[in-house]
Design a protein around this motif. Structure first.
Motif, short mmCIF file in Angstrom:
data_model
loop_
_atom_site.label_atom_id
_atom_site.label_comp_id
_atom_site.label_asym_id
_atom_site.label_seq_id
_atom_site.Cartn_x
_atom_site.Cartn_y
_atom_site.Cartn_z
N ILE A 1 -10.93 8.79 -1.05
CA ILE A 1 -11.59 8.41 -2.30
C ILE A 1 -12.54 7.25 -2.00
CG2 ILE A 1 -11.21 7.84 -4.73
CD1 ILE A 1 -8.18 8.23 -4.25
N GLU B 1 -3.50 10.16 -0.60
CA GLU B 1 -4.69 9.53 -1.19
C GLU B 1 -5.04 8.31 -0.34
OE1 GLU B 1 -5.77 11.10 -4.42
OE2 GLU B 1 -4.43 12.44 -3.34
N LEU C 1 -14.18 4.06 -2.47
CA LEU C 1 -13.70 3.00 -3.36
C LEU C 1 -14.63 2.85 -4.56
CD1 LEU C 1 -11.48 0.65 -3.48
CD2 LEU C 1 -13.44 -0.84 -3.07
N MET D 1 -2.94 10.31 -12.78
CA MET D 1 -3.71 9.34 -12.00
C MET D 1 -4.47 8.39 -12.91
SD MET D 1 -5.19 11.47 -8.78
CE MET D 1 -4.12 12.43 -7.71
N SER E 1 1.04 11.37 -8.96
CA SER E 1 0.57 10.47 -7.90
C SER E 1 1.41 9.20 -7.91
CB SER E 1 -0.90 10.13 -8.15
OG SER E 1 -1.42 9.31 -7.13
N1 SAH Z 1 -0.07 4.55 -9.66
C1 SAH Z 1 -0.35 5.85 -9.15
C2 SAH Z 1 -1.31 6.67 -9.97
C3 SAH Z 1 -2.58 6.05 -10.50
S1 SAH Z 1 -4.00 5.73 -9.50
C4 SAH Z 1 -0.85 5.76 -7.74
O1 SAH Z 1 -1.21 4.69 -7.31
O2 SAH Z 1 -0.83 6.76 -7.05
C5 SAH Z 1 -4.68 7.17 -8.89
C6 SAH Z 1 -5.36 6.95 -7.53
O3 SAH Z 1 -6.53 6.10 -7.59
C7 SAH Z 1 -4.43 6.26 -6.57
O4 SAH Z 1 -4.48 6.92 -5.35
C8 SAH Z 1 -5.04 4.89 -6.46
O5 SAH Z 1 -4.67 4.23 -5.30
C9 SAH Z 1 -6.50 5.18 -6.52
N2 SAH Z 1 -7.33 4.02 -6.80
C10 SAH Z 1 -6.98 2.89 -7.43
N3 SAH Z 1 -8.02 2.04 -7.49
C11 SAH Z 1 -9.06 2.64 -6.89
C12 SAH Z 1 -10.41 2.27 -6.67
N4 SAH Z 1 -10.90 1.10 -7.08
N5 SAH Z 1 -11.20 3.15 -6.03
C13 SAH Z 1 -10.72 4.34 -5.64
N6 SAH Z 1 -9.47 4.76 -5.82
C14 SAH Z 1 -8.63 3.91 -6.44
#
Ligand code: SAH
Length: 379
Positions: A325, A290, A327, A188, A225
């Motif tokens: 999650i 997610e 943001l 991730m 992920s």
């Molecule tokens: N590219 C893969 C893995 C990396 S990101 C994917 O997208 O699953 C890991 C997680 O963090 C993903 O679920 C992504 O959507 C989330 N994420 C990305 N930017 C974020 C943010 N600003 N706040 C919270 N979660 C975020």
């Protein structure tokens, strides 16, 4: 096979294009399969057991310093180790949070590309969040990594070495809380692991193989992920390695998901969720959905209901759980985390439909080490 390496509409800066055509990272032990290791020993003019000795140091003892490999002949020790364990990750900066229980590392790769990994220690487990690409081509507008575009794929060994580094720090007691064991890996960090499939699955194989062929970790403690690259999700289900799969959904409807996760225009909500469900069926592993909670964008009560209905339409035998999650802020973004009352209502509605739901902690957000904050800039 479809090219899913990049959907970033912005052309890459020329410097990155040039890098793409350039040399690969130096070959490393962790890039090699067992058979390839034998060939590597021959090429070095060494007996096969030498490579096994080095593998024991690397995977078994988490040791990378030739000075501490006293079972190797002193005369050739440095040469053998330089050939098999070239330095792949040059530490640029380390940042700590949570009184040292969260450690973010910025690494410079052989070609100058920058990536980050984040180690998070909890009471019951320690998790390393690894990068699989320098940058990312998926262009999700709420993610800092997505804003910079893709620089290049990382090699298997560049991925594995982030894990070995973290496991070594834990074992040597270099992380607050005393010596311990690295138990979990999550893909991730930076990058879209399924867009660098071959290197990622190679890294997973090294992680689960018992020493001296690998780190002997449990597949269920490894989470891959993805934004939902459906053909790769199907391929992963057939590997026979039951890693945990996380699907970054972020919206239950195509209209909004097209905006939040642009690859949705290629594989829709329905196709991505169906592939996740098939994964759960085949592997008997519960899949994670997610969902970044973005104020007034995707956090409405009706969207919670719709998400619940979409997931429930595949049956309610507990194939899925939702991980919300909050943001994390990213530079230049006008979006913020949901209000607490909206988040509570969202959880309540999912739970009411029988969907197990958790809210993720925001570990590392004060050092820009939380989900979506990894941008790897040198200061
Ligand atoms: N590219 C893969 C893995 C990396 S990101 C994917 O997208 O699953 C890991 C997680 O963090 C993903 O679920 C992504 O959507 C989330 N994420 C990305 N930017 C974020 C943010 N600003 N706040 C919270 N979660 C975020």
């Amino acid at each position: 096979m479809e090219d899913v390496s990049s959907v970033n509409p912005n052309p890459l800066p020329l410097v990155f294009e040039q890098k793409r055509g350039r040399a690969k990272p130096p070959r490393h032990l962790a890039d090699l399969t067992a058979e390839e290791r034998t060939a590597a020993a021959e090429a070095l003019g060494e007996p096969a057991f030498r490579v096994k000795q080095v593998a024991n140091h690397y995977y078994g003892r988490l040791e990378r310093d030739p000075a501490n490999m006293t079972d190797l002949p002193a005369a050739s020790r440095d040469r053998i180790v330089a050939e098999l364990l070239p330095t792949l990750l040059n530490p640029i900066r380390t940042m700590e949070a949570d009184k040292g229980a969260t450690v973010k590392n910025l690494w410079k790769l052989f070609d100058g590309a920058l990536v980050e990994s984040v180690l998070m220690r909890y009471s019951e487990r320690a998790t390393i969040c690894v990068s699989s690409q320098a940058g990312c081509g998926m262009a999700c507008p709420f993610c800092a990594t997505g804003q910079g575009g893709l620089q290049r794929n990382m090699s298997t060994a560049e991925i594995v070495d982030q894990v070995v580094d973290a496991a070594g720090k834990m074992a040597r007691g270099e992380v607050a809380g005393g010596p311990g064991r690295l138990s979990n890996v999550v893909f991730m960090g930076m990058g879209e692991p399924m867009a660098n499939y071959k290197a990622v699955i190679g890294a997973v194989r090294r992680m689960v193989a018992p020493a001296p062929d690998g780190l002997g970790m449990s597949a269920r403690n490894i989470t891959v992920s993805t934004v939902g690259l459906v053909p790769r999700m199907k391929q992963l289900a057939d590997e026979g390695i039951p890693v945990t799969l996380a699907l970054s959904l972020h919206a239950p409807d195509d209209e909004l998901r097209n905006e939040l996760v642009p690859i949705n225009t290629r594989w829709s909500v329905h196709e991505a969720v169906e592939a996740a469900w098939e994964y759960a069926q085949k592997t008997k592993r519960r899949v994670s959905i997610e969902y970044a909670m973005i104020k007034d964008i995707n956090d409405q009560a009706w969207r919670a209901d719709l998400l619940g209905d979409v997931l429930q339409s595949y049956g309610d035998w507990g194939w899925v759980h939702v991980n919300l999650i909050p943001l994390n802020p990213t530079p230049g973004s006008m979006w913020t985390a949901s209000r607490p009352e909206d988040e509570r209502e969202f959880v309540r509605r999912l739970v009411a439909k029988g969907i197990p739901t958790t809210v993720r902690d925001t570990r590392g957000s004060d050092i820009d080490g939380a989900c979506g904050q990894l941008a790897a800039v040198e200061v």
